[in-house]
Design a protein around this motif. Sequence first.
Motif, PDB file in Angstrom:
ATOM      1  N   ALA A 138      91.988  69.849  28.168  1.00 49.45           N
ATOM      2  CA  ALA A 138      91.720  70.891  27.171  1.00 49.45           C
ATOM      3  C   ALA A 138      92.683  70.780  25.997  1.00 49.45           C
ATOM      4  O   ALA A 138      92.283  70.912  24.827  1.00 49.45           O
ATOM      5  N   VAL A 139      93.956  70.545  26.288  1.00 55.00           N
ATOM      6  CA  VAL A 139      94.943  70.404  25.217  1.00 55.00           C
ATOM      7  C   VAL A 139      94.632  69.175  24.368  1.00 55.00           C
ATOM      8  O   VAL A 139      94.727  69.211  23.131  1.00 55.00           O
ATOM      9  N   LEU A 185      91.561  64.271  20.235  1.00 58.15           N
ATOM     10  CA  LEU A 185      90.624  63.155  20.348  1.00 58.15           C
ATOM     11  C   LEU A 185      89.754  63.006  19.098  1.00 58.15           C
ATOM     12  O   LEU A 185      89.232  61.923  18.820  1.00 58.15           O
ATOM     13  N   ALA A 186      89.596  64.106  18.360  1.00 58.87           N
ATOM     14  CA  ALA A 186      88.752  64.057  17.157  1.00 58.87           C
ATOM     15  C   ALA A 186      89.433  63.380  15.983  1.00 58.87           C
ATOM     16  O   ALA A 186      88.756  62.900  15.067  1.00 58.87           O
ATOM     17  N   VAL A 187      90.764  63.338  15.985  1.00 60.86           N
ATOM     18  CA  VAL A 187      91.502  62.862  14.809  1.00 60.86           C
ATOM     19  C   VAL A 187      91.158  61.414  14.445  1.00 60.86           C
ATOM     20  O   VAL A 187      90.862  61.134  13.269  1.00 60.86           O
ATOM     21  N   PRO A 188      91.172  60.450  15.388  1.00 60.21           N
ATOM     22  CA  PRO A 188      90.800  59.076  14.994  1.00 60.21           C
ATOM     23  C   PRO A 188      89.390  59.000  14.416  1.00 60.21           C
ATOM     24  O   PRO A 188      89.150  58.256  13.450  1.00 60.21           O
ATOM     25  N   GLY A 189      88.435  59.736  15.014  1.00 58.70           N
ATOM     26  CA  GLY A 189      87.075  59.738  14.502  1.00 58.70           C
ATOM     27  C   GLY A 189      86.985  60.322  13.109  1.00 58.70           C
ATOM     28  O   GLY A 189      86.241  59.818  12.250  1.00 58.70           O
ATOM     29  N   ILE A 190      87.742  61.400  12.849  1.00 62.48           N
ATOM     30  CA  ILE A 190      87.747  62.027  11.523  1.00 62.48           C
ATOM     31  C   ILE A 190      88.300  61.062  10.478  1.00 62.48           C
ATOM     32  O   ILE A 190      87.736  60.892   9.398  1.00 62.48           O
ATOM     33  N   ALA A 216      83.830  73.916  26.226  1.00 57.87           N
ATOM     34  CA  ALA A 216      83.247  73.605  27.533  1.00 57.87           C
ATOM     35  C   ALA A 216      84.330  73.507  28.604  1.00 57.87           C
ATOM     36  O   ALA A 216      84.165  74.010  29.727  1.00 57.87           O
ATOM     37  N   LEU A 217      85.444  72.855  28.272  1.00 58.31           N
ATOM     38  CA  LEU A 217      86.543  72.735  29.233  1.00 58.31           C
ATOM     39  C   LEU A 217      87.140  74.099  29.570  1.00 58.31           C
ATOM     40  O   LEU A 217      87.477  74.379  30.724  1.00 58.31           O
ATOM     41  N   LEU A 218      87.266  74.949  28.558  1.00 57.69           N
ATOM     42  CA  LEU A 218      87.779  76.304  28.798  1.00 57.69           C
ATOM     43  C   LEU A 218      86.812  77.108  29.651  1.00 57.69           C
ATOM     44  O   LEU A 218      87.230  77.842  30.565  1.00 57.69           O
ATOM     45  N   ALA A 219      85.510  76.978  29.367  1.00 58.26           N
ATOM     46  CA  ALA A 219      84.502  77.722  30.126  1.00 58.26           C
ATOM     47  C   ALA A 219      84.543  77.358  31.600  1.00 58.26           C
ATOM     48  O   ALA A 219      84.300  78.217  32.463  1.00 58.26           O
ATOM     49  N   CYS A 220      84.863  76.108  31.897  1.00 57.27           N
ATOM     50  CA  CYS A 220      84.947  75.676  33.300  1.00 57.27           C
ATOM     51  C   CYS A 220      86.100  76.356  34.033  1.00 57.27           C
ATOM     52  O   CYS A 220      86.039  76.554  35.252  1.00 57.27           O
ATOM     53  N   CYS A 249      97.887  71.607  18.771  1.00 52.73           N
ATOM     54  CA  CYS A 249      99.201  72.214  18.984  1.00 52.73           C
ATOM     55  C   CYS A 249      99.081  73.653  19.472  1.00 52.73           C
ATOM     56  O   CYS A 249      99.842  74.094  20.345  1.00 52.73           O
ATOM     57  N   ALA A 250      98.128  74.407  18.906  1.00 55.03           N
ATOM     58  CA  ALA A 250      97.958  75.808  19.300  1.00 55.03           C
ATOM     59  C   ALA A 250      97.553  75.921  20.771  1.00 55.03           C
ATOM     60  O   ALA A 250      98.080  76.768  21.509  1.00 55.03           O
ATOM     61  N   VAL A 251      96.632  75.077  21.205  1.00 58.37           N
ATOM     62  CA  VAL A 251      96.217  75.107  22.613  1.00 58.37           C
ATOM     63  C   VAL A 251      97.369  74.647  23.503  1.00 58.37           C
ATOM     64  O   VAL A 251      97.561  75.148  24.611  1.00 58.37           O
ATOM     65  N   GLY A 252      98.164  73.690  23.009  1.00 54.68           N
ATOM     66  CA  GLY A 252      99.337  73.259  23.761  1.00 54.68           C
ATOM     67  C   GLY A 252     100.320  74.396  23.980  1.00 54.68           C
ATOM     68  O   GLY A 252     100.883  74.550  25.073  1.00 54.68           O
ATOM     69  N   VAL A 253     100.533  75.210  22.951  1.00 56.62           N
ATOM     70  CA  VAL A 253     101.387  76.393  23.103  1.00 56.62           C
ATOM     71  C   VAL A 253     100.789  77.355  24.114  1.00 56.62           C
ATOM     72  O   VAL A 253     101.488  77.887  24.990  1.00 56.62           O
TER      73      VAL A 253
END
Length: 487
Positions: free
Chosen positions: A12-13, A18-23, A45-49, A124-128
């Motif tokens: 989740a973190v 993972l989106a950064v290289p694609g962006i 989706a990961l949070l919902a699980c 970073c926010a999810v990491g916190v």
Amino acid sequence: MYSIYSIQPLLAVAAPLLAVPGIISARTPNIREAWSFAAALLLLALLACMVPAVLAGHTYTWVLAEVLPGAPIAFRVDAFGMLFALVSSSLWVVTTVYSIGYMRAKNEHAQTRFFGYFASSIFCAVGVAFSANLLTMYLFYELLSFSTYPLVAHHQNEESRKAGRKYLGFIVGTSIGLVLPAMVAVHHFTGSLDFASGGIALGAADSTTLTVLLCLLLFGFAKAALMPVHVWLPAAMVAPTPVSSLLHAVAVVKVGAFCIMRVVTGTFGVETLQALHLNDVITGVAAVTMLAASLIALSQDGLKRRLAYSTIGQLSYIVLGAGLMTTAGLTGGMLHISMHAFGKITLFFCAGAIYVATGEKYISRLNGIGYRMPWTMTAFLIGSLSIIGIPPTGGFLSKWYLLNGCIGSGQWVLALVLLVSSLLNAAYFLPIVYRAWFCAPDQAQHSGPVREAPLACIVPPLITAGISVILFFYPYPFLNLARLAAN
């Protein structure tokens, strides 16, 4: 209740990152922004699980690396962390839609860089949110500062560079100068930096030391914008409006308030602070900031600056909830993270839509704007009502819990401060609504046919305004998570 050792918190973190290289590597704007949506939906989706188990009282844990004895890089998903992660991830989706409309309409430069750092900020926010200890939270807190600096200084002119330097100076200066020494001291006294439901054993420290440690952490997490370490926030309003939305609702300031709430409940512990009456320090700072910021907001003609000072005051509601240290107070403070987020992001979305459609940035020039931009100003009205705390909006519920927390603990002065602050909220928001809809025809500066901003700038504030109303009638799962975390 039990702990589930699983890699899901790490996934989740990592999802936003993972989106950064694609962006960065995307060849077209549509593909670039598709990466943001894909990562946001994966995160949701990961949070919902994990939500069902967390609501049942269980936690998810994952240790990434052993760095120091009693202080690994580790993740822990509990009710409070899940509440904040859900707010950040859900608002990431609508903010991405809004950013597309705003950035393209204004033909902003460096849009790829913007979306890349935006995704990094959510990471970073999810990491916190999912940090299992003070060290992990500190590392992600610092990463967030450097991830958001390019967004604050996005325009790359002298004004934005000056604002960026002030932003880093206050945010990083306080975290290194105040939080880092406090963290070293906590580890010295306890041998651990883990968060625990009743706090960790700080009995080896005397009352004076504990008071100093509390003040270091209270002001060291300057993203919470408690006075006098608040001046970076109004200065950061030179950034594009989507960045302001990120700062005020999705990530930055909420991270500061979250960190304070976390160290109060997980590092010091409610019983320790109450025994030494240190909760009075927290509520005193919160009350002063709440009233002072609201009074300053009254004098601001710049729409975004008025919203900025409003945010400073509203963050203190969360800190007030931490200082009340009652079940109702803690519940109200935690719940206000979500209720304020949806209301305030609506207001910033509307401010940006007004700027895109008319170029107006000052409240004194909004006479009659409601007739030209009815959808935008309707959303603004709903967002204002939520921040003021008027039903039927979600902001009423969080303030209701905070008021009950004040009364339940016999803090009648704080209850009065809360009510006066809400009246001041009305005093600086409702005149904007009056100018928009009820000014005299000969004073209207905006008239003629309806001319709204592009659709991508209108739909997001309507969605978040609608959610602010829905949360009054159905505040779950945020309320359940806040109740669970407060007990």
